[in-house]
Write an enzyme that holds these catalytic residues in place. Structure first.
Site, PDB file in Angstrom:
ATOM      1  N   HIS A  37       0.837  -1.207   0.000  1.00  0.00           N
ATOM      2  CA  HIS A  37       0.000   0.000   0.000  1.00  0.00           C
ATOM      3  C   HIS A  37       0.877   1.265   0.000  1.00  0.00           C
ATOM      4  CE1 HIS A  37      -2.809  -2.926   2.191  1.00  0.00           C
ATOM      5  NE2 HIS A  37      -3.463  -2.627   1.086  1.00  0.00           N
ATOM      6  N   GLN A 148      -0.632  -4.013  -9.162  1.00  0.00           N
ATOM      7  CA  GLN A 148      -0.588  -5.129 -10.116  1.00  0.00           C
ATOM      8  C   GLN A 148      -0.815  -6.460  -9.399  1.00  0.00           C
ATOM      9  OE1 GLN A 148      -0.551  -5.268 -13.337  1.00  0.00           O
ATOM     10  NE2 GLN A 148      -0.280  -7.496 -13.424  1.00  0.00           N
ATOM     11  N   GLN A 153      -8.312  -7.292 -11.079  1.00  0.00           N
ATOM     12  CA  GLN A 153      -8.974  -6.079 -10.591  1.00  0.00           C
ATOM     13  C   GLN A 153      -8.490  -4.851 -11.384  1.00  0.00           C
ATOM     14  OE1 GLN A 153      -9.697  -5.089  -6.275  1.00  0.00           O
ATOM     15  NE2 GLN A 153      -7.814  -3.937  -6.544  1.00  0.00           N
ATOM     16  N   ARG A 187      -3.526 -10.583   3.832  1.00  0.00           N
ATOM     17  CA  ARG A 187      -3.964 -11.950   4.155  1.00  0.00           C
ATOM     18  C   ARG A 187      -2.801 -12.871   4.523  1.00  0.00           C
ATOM     19  NH1 ARG A 187      -8.273 -10.669   0.112  1.00  0.00           N
ATOM     20  NH2 ARG A 187     -10.245 -10.936   1.228  1.00  0.00           N
TER      21      ARG A 187
HETATM   22  P1  AMP Z   1      -6.348  -4.164  -0.527  1.00  0.00           P
HETATM   23  O1  AMP Z   1      -6.261  -3.328   0.703  1.00  0.00           O
HETATM   24  O2  AMP Z   1      -5.772  -5.527  -0.370  1.00  0.00           O
HETATM   25  O3  AMP Z   1      -7.696  -4.125  -1.181  1.00  0.00           O
HETATM   26  O4  AMP Z   1      -5.378  -3.464  -1.573  1.00  0.00           O
HETATM   27  C1  AMP Z   1      -5.493  -2.109  -1.898  1.00  0.00           C
HETATM   28  C2  AMP Z   1      -4.626  -1.830  -3.083  1.00  0.00           C
HETATM   29  O5  AMP Z   1      -3.271  -2.148  -2.779  1.00  0.00           O
HETATM   30  C3  AMP Z   1      -5.015  -2.666  -4.313  1.00  0.00           C
HETATM   31  O6  AMP Z   1      -4.949  -1.845  -5.473  1.00  0.00           O
HETATM   32  C4  AMP Z   1      -3.958  -3.738  -4.324  1.00  0.00           C
HETATM   33  O7  AMP Z   1      -3.699  -4.250  -5.621  1.00  0.00           O
HETATM   34  C5  AMP Z   1      -2.760  -2.985  -3.787  1.00  0.00           C
HETATM   35  N1  AMP Z   1      -1.788  -3.929  -3.238  1.00  0.00           N
HETATM   36  C6  AMP Z   1      -2.007  -4.893  -2.307  1.00  0.00           C
HETATM   37  N2  AMP Z   1      -0.886  -5.599  -2.086  1.00  0.00           N
HETATM   38  C7  AMP Z   1       0.059  -5.086  -2.908  1.00  0.00           C
HETATM   39  C8  AMP Z   1       1.434  -5.398  -3.166  1.00  0.00           C
HETATM   40  N3  AMP Z   1       2.056  -6.382  -2.542  1.00  0.00           N
HETATM   41  N4  AMP Z   1       2.088  -4.659  -4.086  1.00  0.00           N
HETATM   42  C9  AMP Z   1       1.466  -3.643  -4.736  1.00  0.00           C
HETATM   43  N5  AMP Z   1       0.186  -3.293  -4.544  1.00  0.00           N
HETATM   44  C10 AMP Z   1      -0.512  -4.012  -3.641  1.00  0.00           C
END
Ligand code: AMP
Length: 283
Positions: A37, A148, A153, A187
């Site tokens: 994030h 990515q 998504q 997760r």
């Molecule tokens: P989430 O909180 O899991 O819904 O993720 C929020 C955003 O952060 C989404 O656009 C995800 O694709 C991005 N995201 C989550 N994990 C990663 C990661 N390891 N690298 C880059 N972006 C991420």
């Protein structure tokens, strides 16, 4: 840093920023913030004057029996991370603020949401596209930043924004990984120490795939078989899919060519983990 819990408050913050001539970037998240994030926040800060991070565990994108209730919500830590990285405003609405009445209006993207995660998570992408549309309408950002890591998504949101003429740019940032290659994810907290070690096989399988493509392997089934073999070294790992698809259409391909997305979803203990790589064979 402003912390807005209501739509009226975040709109006020953004309106003031706009009045001061600032460009607005949005990083939509479900909280439990980590370095993945943070990479999006940094990309947003580079492009935009005013960075909004939304923190909302969106109930409409979780299916029955999924981890909506147990999804981690370390709100104070999330605020500290945002403050530390120069975020201008956090938008952290309650479910009732976002869905004050039965939701009758949904945004859906066809075709692209059918394969990969769409197969095992019916309704998931409808929840994602609907909440992102709401967030874009609420915040009114110039640019929205996605990872990515969630490849499908990213493709779906990009297409939605284009098809519906949404007045914003979608930027997709590279996947941030741990030292052993595991994609950072909220997760990953669900994994035991042993499962965490075993989870590295996901990236091992993707790396092997990249190698095979780079030395000229064209047969997607052969690559898939090799990847399943690597994942199969962990008996506790249940493969949901190992897919080799066209990166634009997300349709399965048999011969490697063009821009290829290789995507994996597995279950390990109670965690469902996804990862992917993009291989551009036109370069
Ligand atoms: P989430 O909180 O899991 O819904 O993720 C929020 C955003 O952060 C989404 O656009 C995800 O694709 C991005 N995201 C989550 N994990 C990663 C990661 N390891 N690298 C880059 N972006 C991420």
């Amino acid at each position: 840093m402003n912390v807005a819990k209501t739509i009226a408050e975040i709109r006020r913050c953004v309106r003031d920023a706009r009045a001061a001539g600032k460009t607005v970037g949005l990083v939509p998240t479900m909280g439990a913030l980590h370095v993945g994030h943070v990479s999006l926040i940094e990309a947003a800060a580079e492009r935009c004057d005013f960075v909004v991070v939304s923190i909302f565990v969106n109930p409409t994108q979780f299916g029955p029996g999924e981890d909506f209730e147990k999804y981690p919500r370390p709100f104070e830590e999330d605020l500290a991370i945002c403050a530390e990285h120069g975020v201008s405003a956090v938008f952290a609405p309650s479910p009732a603020e976002m869905y004050p009445q039965e939701n009758l209006t949904w945004v859906g993207v066809e075709k692209l949401t059918a394969p990969l995660c769409g197969r095992s998570r019916p309704g998931h992408f409808r929840g994602v596209t609907t909440v992102c549309t709401k967030l874009f309408n609420i915040v009114g950002c110039d640019v929205a930043f996605f990872g990515q890591k969630d490849a499908q998504q990213a493709v779906v949101i990009r297409r939605m924004a284009a098809d519906l003429n949404m007045p914003l740019e979608i930027v997709v940032c590279p996947t941030v990984r741990e030292d052993d290659g595991l994609a950072v994810s909220s997760r990953n907290k669900y994994l035991s120490a042993e499962q965490r070690k075993d989870a590295a096989q996901i990236f091992q399988s993707l790396s092997r795939c990249r190698e095979m493509i780079e030395v000229g392997e064209k047969d997607a089934s052969a690559i898939r078989a090799e990847m399943c073999g690597i994942l199969g070294r962990v008996p506790a790992m249940e493969i949901e899919y190992v897919s080799i698809v066209d990166a634009g259409t997300l349709e399965e391909i048999e011969r490697i060519g063009g821009r290829v997305l290789v995507a994996v979803a597995v279950r390990l203990g109670t965690a469902r983990l996804i990862d992917n790589i993009l291989v551009d064979t036109t370069r």
